[in-house]
Scaffold this motif. Structure first.
Motif, PDB file in Angstrom:
ATOM      1  N   LYS A 216     -25.375  26.069  31.746  1.00 14.87           N
ATOM      2  CA  LYS A 216     -23.980  25.624  31.748  1.00 14.87           C
ATOM      3  C   LYS A 216     -23.482  25.399  33.171  1.00 14.87           C
ATOM      4  O   LYS A 216     -22.787  24.423  33.445  1.00 14.87           O
ATOM      5  CB  LYS A 216     -23.096  26.638  31.024  1.00 14.87           C
ATOM      6  CG  LYS A 216     -21.678  26.140  30.796  1.00 14.87           C
ATOM      7  CD  LYS A 216     -20.893  27.046  29.873  1.00 14.87           C
ATOM      8  CE  LYS A 216     -19.514  26.466  29.581  1.00 14.87           C
ATOM      9  NZ  LYS A 216     -18.743  27.308  28.637  1.00 14.87           N
TER      10      LYS A 216
ATOM     11  N   ILE B 201     -21.989  21.864  34.572  1.00 15.83           N
ATOM     12  CA  ILE B 201     -20.667  21.709  35.177  1.00 15.83           C
ATOM     13  C   ILE B 201     -20.815  21.205  36.608  1.00 15.83           C
ATOM     14  O   ILE B 201     -20.110  20.297  37.040  1.00 15.83           O
ATOM     15  CB  ILE B 201     -19.886  23.033  35.125  1.00 15.83           C
ATOM     16  CG1 ILE B 201     -19.543  23.369  33.662  1.00 15.83           C
ATOM     17  CG2 ILE B 201     -18.610  22.951  35.959  1.00 15.83           C
ATOM     18  CD1 ILE B 201     -18.874  24.715  33.473  1.00 15.83           C
TER      19      ILE B 201
ATOM     20  N   HIS C 269     -13.204  21.915  35.468  1.00 15.51           N
ATOM     21  CA  HIS C 269     -13.942  23.025  34.870  1.00 15.51           C
ATOM     22  C   HIS C 269     -13.713  23.066  33.354  1.00 15.51           C
ATOM     23  O   HIS C 269     -14.670  23.241  32.580  1.00 15.51           O
ATOM     24  CB  HIS C 269     -13.487  24.337  35.514  1.00 15.51           C
ATOM     25  CG  HIS C 269     -14.265  25.541  35.066  1.00 15.51           C
ATOM     26  ND1 HIS C 269     -15.442  25.927  35.663  1.00 15.51           N
ATOM     27  CD2 HIS C 269     -14.040  26.424  34.060  1.00 15.51           C
ATOM     28  CE1 HIS C 269     -15.902  27.012  35.053  1.00 15.51           C
ATOM     29  NE2 HIS C 269     -15.079  27.325  34.078  1.00 15.51           N
TER      30      HIS C 269
ATOM     31  N   GLY D 272     -16.403  22.002  30.383  1.00 15.03           N
ATOM     32  CA  GLY D 272     -16.717  22.987  29.349  1.00 15.03           C
ATOM     33  C   GLY D 272     -16.698  22.362  27.968  1.00 15.03           C
ATOM     34  O   GLY D 272     -17.559  22.645  27.128  1.00 15.03           O
TER      35      GLY D 272
END
Length: 220
Positions: free
Chosen positions: A72, A76, A92, A96
């Motif tokens: 993850k 990102i 951010h 997500g």
């Protein structure tokens, strides 16, 4: 945690094992998932799995605490470190949501880990995963406070409030827009594709606007 033998595997074989383990744990509840199935899916002898991990819990724990967060963070990427604090927070949040769209199996795995469970074997692990997410968010908000963009006399309180907004609150908004339950979205490519970049930007902007009006040192 993985043994040194695991890390000495050829990259293709190691990735296949990890990806099939993610698939197994995301397709079934932890109690129903099995190392036999993972070995079969990865096309390796079951005994080989025990050369790499102590048991099923050891593999599950590593996926949740190390591998899924690593993937993850890589997804990102540097984009969330560009611009001022509010721009970074918005990116951010948007990334997500994009992670959910583009990596549904990892999203299913993480969602299952966040749910309360009666399974004693993994109950403490699930709680630790949720707390780790709060620690990560607290670090983000601490950067905002240090830069003067955020007024947060109690970072712990601010962290839990913001977590509710961009966690369950934002999830409810997404599901309302899509007209579906979370398990349906995570299982359906067509539903996830409806959460396009334009929708994600709009929702992340609204979430940040709400947070900024409450915690920002100046109104946007």
């Amino acid at each position: 945690m993985p043994t040194s033998t695991f890390f000495r595997l050829p990259e293709e074989r190691r990735d296949r094992l990890v990806n099939e383990a993610i698939a197994e744990f995301s397709d079934r509840p932890y109690i129903e998932a099995s190392l036999s199935q993972i070995a079969r899916r990865a096309r390796i002898p079951k005994g080989s799995v025990y050369q790499y991990f102590e048991d099923k819990l050891d593999l599950y724990r590593w996926l949740l605490t190390e591998e899924a967060p690593r993937r993850k963070r890589a997804f990102i990427g540097a984009a969330s470190r560009e611009g001022d604090f509010w721009a970074r927070l918005e990116t951010h949040i948007e990334r997500g949501m994009a992670f959910l769209v583009e990596h549904p199996r990892l999203a299913r795995l993480s969602a299952a880990a966040a749910d309360p469970t009666a399974n004693v074997e993994v109950r403490g692990l699930h709680k630790a995963i949720c707390e780790a997410g709060l620690v990560e968010l607290r670090a983000v908000l601490a950067e905002g406070a240090a830069s003067g963009a955020l007024k947060a006399p109690d970072l712990d309180v601010a962290t839990r409030l913001v977590s509710t907004i961009i966690g369950p609150g934002l999830t409810d908004l997404v599901l309302q827009e899509l007209g579906a339950e979370l398990h349906e979205v995570l299982a359906s490519d067509s539903l996830r594709k409806r959460l396009g970049s334009k929708s994600r930007r709009r929702l992340s902007q609204q979430a940040v606007l709400f947070i900024r009006n409450g915690l920002g040192t100046s109104r946007p």
